[in-house]
Scaffold this motif. Structure first.
Motif, short mmCIF file in Angstrom:
data_model
loop_
_atom_site.label_atom_id
_atom_site.label_comp_id
_atom_site.label_asym_id
_atom_site.label_seq_id
_atom_site.Cartn_x
_atom_site.Cartn_y
_atom_site.Cartn_z
N HIS A 329 0.82 -1.22 0.00
CA HIS A 329 0.00 0.00 0.00
C HIS A 329 0.85 1.27 0.00
O HIS A 329 0.41 2.31 0.48
CB HIS A 329 -0.91 0.02 1.24
CG HIS A 329 -1.88 -1.11 1.28
ND1 HIS A 329 -1.73 -2.17 2.14
CD2 HIS A 329 -2.99 -1.36 0.55
CE1 HIS A 329 -2.72 -3.02 1.95
NE2 HIS A 329 -3.49 -2.56 0.99
N ASP A 332 -0.71 4.37 -1.32
CA ASP A 332 -1.74 4.93 -0.43
C ASP A 332 -1.10 5.71 0.72
O ASP A 332 -1.60 6.77 1.12
CB ASP A 332 -2.61 3.80 0.13
CG ASP A 332 -3.31 3.05 -0.98
OD1 ASP A 332 -3.89 3.69 -1.85
OD2 ASP A 332 -3.22 1.80 -1.00
N ALA A 572 -8.06 2.24 2.07
CA ALA A 572 -7.05 1.50 1.31
C ALA A 572 -6.66 0.21 2.02
O ALA A 572 -6.46 -0.83 1.39
CB ALA A 572 -5.82 2.37 1.10
N LEU A 573 -6.59 0.29 3.35
CA LEU A 573 -6.12 -0.88 4.09
C LEU A 573 -7.25 -1.87 4.41
O LEU A 573 -6.99 -3.03 4.69
CB LEU A 573 -5.45 -0.46 5.40
CG LEU A 573 -4.25 0.50 5.27
CD1 LEU A 573 -3.65 0.79 6.64
CD2 LEU A 573 -3.18 -0.05 4.35
#
Ligand SMILES: Nc1ncnc2c1ncn2[C@@H]1O[C@H](COP(=O)(O)OP(=O)(O)OP(=O)(O)O)[C@@H](O)[C@H]1O
Length: 926
Positions: A329, A332, A572-573
């Motif tokens: 990520h 992000d 995002a996570l």
């Protein structure tokens, strides 16, 4: 005749806008709450109609009746509850709360109705038609237009004639008075919410079949068109508001026909917001003045500085390891860091300086498009392009500062919102922004080979460094002179201006600074994504940003970290699909904003408890936030006792005066001050008395530059200052206090008093507002120490001004005015709110101040005991005219003054509480 179909279509849609706008204005007029989520009420009704009519197959008449007659009132009752919970909160909480409602509705509808299916509400009204010339007009069009006119006319007549309508008008002016007269203000407001929401629901049901497909966002924004109509009706007149809706509807249709290419293609959808922006810009200031405070008052969980420092270092170390911990990520994380800069910029504007921006995504859009064009077309070096992208946003920020200068509170919020939508509709598709193709823009990573910042990892570190630098810069700003001015601006613009600092310059500075940082954030985030289109910068995002900046806890720069990570990293996570998580989060933020009044109260209680416990364990200087600059060196008792050995006490003033010559001030037909000529020389206390409404405060306002006189002159030391603003007059030596005190409540007493001196140094120069020289800061400290000692408030130095008693606040107000080398001081009813003993002590202080400094005082006061005791000369006003002037004994003896003001007898002036008779302390309020 080619225009006729457009005219008719415009009148139909305009009628719906007018209906929605009328409901909006009604609720605003009666409750004082401008419902930014008004469009969402229409959205709810439209989707309910879709469910009942299309899904449940109810006949359209029944479905419409349920939506309008049940849905509308229920929504109205819900909003009445929301409005009640918002009762005494600040404007920012109100704005955030109604935005929260809008976000909740849009999110729930988005979650319930997936965007892959097209939903259409069929045209349910009769479609039989007749012809006007060659133009067919359907029965549906006639019904909508007639319904709009009839409903608005009925409401206007009801408002004017019916008992409840009269009560609705009365509740605007004075709810408690209405209660006292036996009519429940609560029930009157409830009815207005029911009617207002019913109008919104009707517009939703009427609008639904006119749309190509149902979409919560489009529907919500279409009804936001009502804002433009409400602006034409000056947020007050119901018929004018409806007329505004018609004008906008017709003008939109004509624009659609007329402009099919170029920048003006976007004019039709942008028109309501253009109207809103222009009306707000050209309306008279007085008409659209809104004194509501903006600052979130209780966002301050006090965490000691060392803890914050350690925490900050720990966060930085953790962030430095992210490329090793979470490669999946990384983009992000980079985005989130860019958004930290965005929230810092928004926080500077909203949280620190009390301004509003509901168009912050526009600055991001400007930054990202500039960055793309500068690097891709102009081939500017990456870093230079990044800086120039930010600089390009500065003039836009300055343009936005114009409404900030003219407007305040709600109207500024609306102007910025209109500006954001205007930019999107009119300029996003231009070649210098995102272009028409919809393909979007390309952005490339910096190419510095030895730094390898072009890789995901390298770019992450670059953004981390820039975000940390932005956080450090913001911290420095908030602790600099500019930071103190910004906080003072948030607390009391009038208090700051009459202390000597040009608040327009401060506003322009903060808007420019905020625009620069937001554009930088946009550019960095765009480069991280490498490909962006205008769709990613919807104006709705600005509302989410505002809601977020209001709900996150923490001081700068922590709130920016929390807001950014909440907005970017959690979706995002999280394990769900990105879109759903983002919508759920939007729902969560919306709900949190909606419940802000509740959480605000809770938060305040918790933070107060924590702050109370911390002192026992930690040194006092670690507690809470006292601004740096003057307050870092609080006056010690020893230095005060030593009489400031070595410091330069200002010499006693020998000459000078404030004079008015034939001063006349009018409010429309009311002559509030009529040819008043008076003189307040230094070294003396001059009284200005008269019955309520005699024109005393108006005279003060004209003297201090808050009002322009229609005729006459104001002179300070023989110099004509009539055309000068309040800050310039303050710098020339005119001090002022207010009956409703204008202290900087969130600042400690010391900073309040020091601002009296520092604001004069800051003046009207942007450079001097940014920071001061060491010599100036020394002088500020000296002046503040001396003024506090003179007023006997040295021991209160570290207390927040908002936490003091009225008597103490009056002294702080006096000390702030004295700290600025005041020659003549205007005191407006300083004994108001003081008890007898405090009033006598205050009188002693005034005599001491005049004795020690030689300043002149012009005193407006109803307490004749105080006036006759301290004044050397008194002017008496009645109905704006000067009816007498002379020494106290002559004034008291004057038959004219007795008849106009004093009535019966006035006792001899007392010198101490013990000697004072009750008659002395009676305030004359005739
Ligand atoms: N902003 C305004 N718009 C219209 N009229 C105003 C405004 N401010 C004051 N007035 C009117 O001007 C007149 C003088 O008001 P002002 O407040 O100066 O009186 P005052 O002597 O200070 O009264 P008080 O002792 O109650 O403070 C009053 O008739 C008042 O209603």
């Amino acid at each position: 005749m080619t225009y006729l179909p457009y005219l008719i279509a415009g009148l139909v849609t305009g009628s719906v806008y007018g209906l929605a706008a009328t409901g909006l204005v009604l609720t605003y007029k009666t409750s004082g709450l401008f419902n930014l989520g008004h469009g969402a009420l229409a959205t709810v009704a439209a989707y309910l109609f879709y469910e009942l009519n299309v899904h449940a197959n109810l006949p359209w008449g029944l479905a419409a009746a349920i939506c309008v007659l049940v849905g509308g009132p229920v929504l109205g009752l819900v909003f009445e509850l929301i409005a009640r919970s918002l009762g005494s909160t600040g404007l920012s909480v109100r704005i955030a709360s109604t935005i929260g409602f809008l976000l909740v509705v849009v999110s729930i509808v988005s979650l319930r109705y997936d965007s892959t299916t097209t939903r259409v509400v069929p045209q349910y009204l009769p479609q039989s038609s007749f012809h006007l010339g060659s133009t067919p007009i359907t029965a549906a069009q006639v019904i909508i237009a007639v319904l709009g006119v009839t409903a608005t006319a009925a409401l206007a007549v009801f408002f004017r004639r019916a008992r409840l309508g009269a009560a609705m008008r009365a509740v605007v002016d004075d709810g408690p008075l209405l209660d006292a007269a036996g009519t429940s203000a609560l029930s009157v407001r409830r009815w207005s919410w029911i009617i207002g929401a019913t109008f919104a629901a009707t517009s939703g049901v009427l609008l639904a079949p006119l749309l190509a497909e149902l979409n919560p966002l489009n529907l919500t924004f279409l009804v936001v068109t009502a804002f433009g109509a409400a602006a034409i009706g000056r947020f007050s007149s119901l018929p004018l508001t409806y007329g505004g809706g018609l004008v906008i509807g017709v003008a939109q249709q004509l624009c659609t026909k007329q402009f099919t290419t170029g920048v003006l293609t976007g004019l039709a959808p942008a028109l309501p917001f253009l109207v809103l922006f222009v009306v707000l810009l050209i309306s008279s200031r007085r008409r659209l003045s809104d004194d509501s405070r903006i600052v979130p008052r209780s966002r301050a969980l006090v965490v000691p500085w060392p803890v914050q420092g350690v925490g900050g270092a720990a966060v930085l170390v953790l962030l430095a390891f992210i490329p090793q911990i979470d490669t999946l990520h990384l983009t992000d994380w980079t985005n989130a860091l860019s958004y930290v800069i965005l929230f810092l910029s928004l926080g500077l504007l909203v949280r620190t300086s009390g301004q509003v921006s509901l168009c912050h995504v526009s600055f991001m859009a400007i930054g990202v498009s500039a960055m793309s064009h500068l690097t891709q077309s102009e081939h500017l070096p990456w870093l230079l392009a990044l800086i120039v992208s930010g600089l390009i946003a500065i003039p836009v920020g300055a343009v936005l500062a114009i409404p900030a200068i003219r407007l305040s509170g709600l109207y500024l919020a609306l102007a910025t919102f209109g500006f954001g939508i205007l930019l999107q509709y009119m300029f996003y598709t231009e070649h210098y922004m995102f272009g028409e193709s919809g393909v979007g823009l390309t952005l490339s990573r910096p190419a510095v080979s030895w730094l390898s910042v072009s890789s995901d990892k390298g770019y992450y570190y670059l953004v981390l460094v820039l975000a940390a630098a932005a956080a450090a810069t913001t911290l420095m700003i908030t602790r600099s002179r500019l930071g103190r001015l910004l906080r003072a601006l948030a607390d009391s613009p009038v208090g700051l201006a009459t202390s000597g600092s040009s608040i327009n310059v401060t506003r322009i500075l903060v808007f420019c600074l905020s625009a620069f940082l937001a554009a930088e954030a946009g550019a960095l985030q765009g480069v991280s994504a490498q490909q962006v289109s205008g769709d990613a910068y919807s104006p709705l995002l600005s509302l989410t940003f505002f809601a977020l900046i209001m709900i996150v806890p923490g001081r700068d720069p922590w709130y920016a970290l929390f807001a950014s990570f909440g907005l970017i990293l959690i979706p995002a996570l999280a394990a769900f699909s990105g879109a759903t998580t983002a919508t759920c989060l939007q729902l969560l933020f919306g709900a949190a904003a909606l419940l802000l009044p509740l959480s605000d109260r809770l938060f305040r209680q918790v933070s107060e408890r924590l702050s109370e416990r911390l002192p026992a364990a930690l040194p006092a200087r670690w507690k809470g936030e006292t601004s740096t600059g003057p307050s870092v060196i609080l006056p010690s008792t020893a230095s005060v006792a030593a009489g400031h050995a070595g410091s330069r006490t200002p010499p006693r003033l020998a000459s000078g005066s404030l004079d008015t010559h034939e001063l006349t001030v009018r409010f429309g037909g009311v002559v509030a001050v009529d040819g008043v000529s008076l003189s307040a020389p230094v070294g003396r206390i001059t009284g200005l008395i008269g019955p309520n409404g005699a024109g005393k405060t108006t005279t003060f306002n004209a003297c201090s530059g808050l009002l322009r006189p229609a005729q006459g002159r104001v002179e300070l030391d023989g110099r004509d200052v009539t055309r000068r603003g309040p800050a310039a007059r303050a710098r020339l030596g005119l001090g002022r206090t207010f009956q409703q005190m204008q202290l900087f409540d969130s600042l400690p007493v010391y900073d309040n008093v020091a601002m009296g001196a520092e604001a004069r140094f800051a003046g009207s120069s942007a450079l001097r507002q940014l920071s001061g020289t060491r010599a100036q800061m020394r002088e500020v400290r000296r002046a503040a120490d001396e003024a506090m000692e003179l007023c006997g408030i040295t021991d209160l130095a570290a207390r927040p001004a908002g936490a003091l008693s009225t008597g103490q606040r009056r002294l702080v107000d006096l000390a702030r005015a004295l700290a600025g080398h005041t020659k003549v001081l205007l005191l407006d009813e300083p004994s108001s709110g003081l008890d007898r003993a405090e009033t006598v002590r205050f009188g002693d202080t005034l005599l001491e101040v005049v004795g020690a400094r030689g300043v002149g005082i012009l005193l407006v006061e109803h307490d004749m005991g105080l006036v006759t005791r301290v004044c050397d000369h008194i002017y008496v006003l009645d109905f704006g005219r000067q009816i007498f002037d002379g020494p106290p004994a002559d004034v008291v003896a004057s038959a004219a003054v007795r008849e106009a003001y004093l009535g019966g007898s006035v006792a001899e002036p007392a010198t101490s509480p013990d000697e004072q008779s009750p008659a002395d302390t009676e305030k004359v309020t005739r």
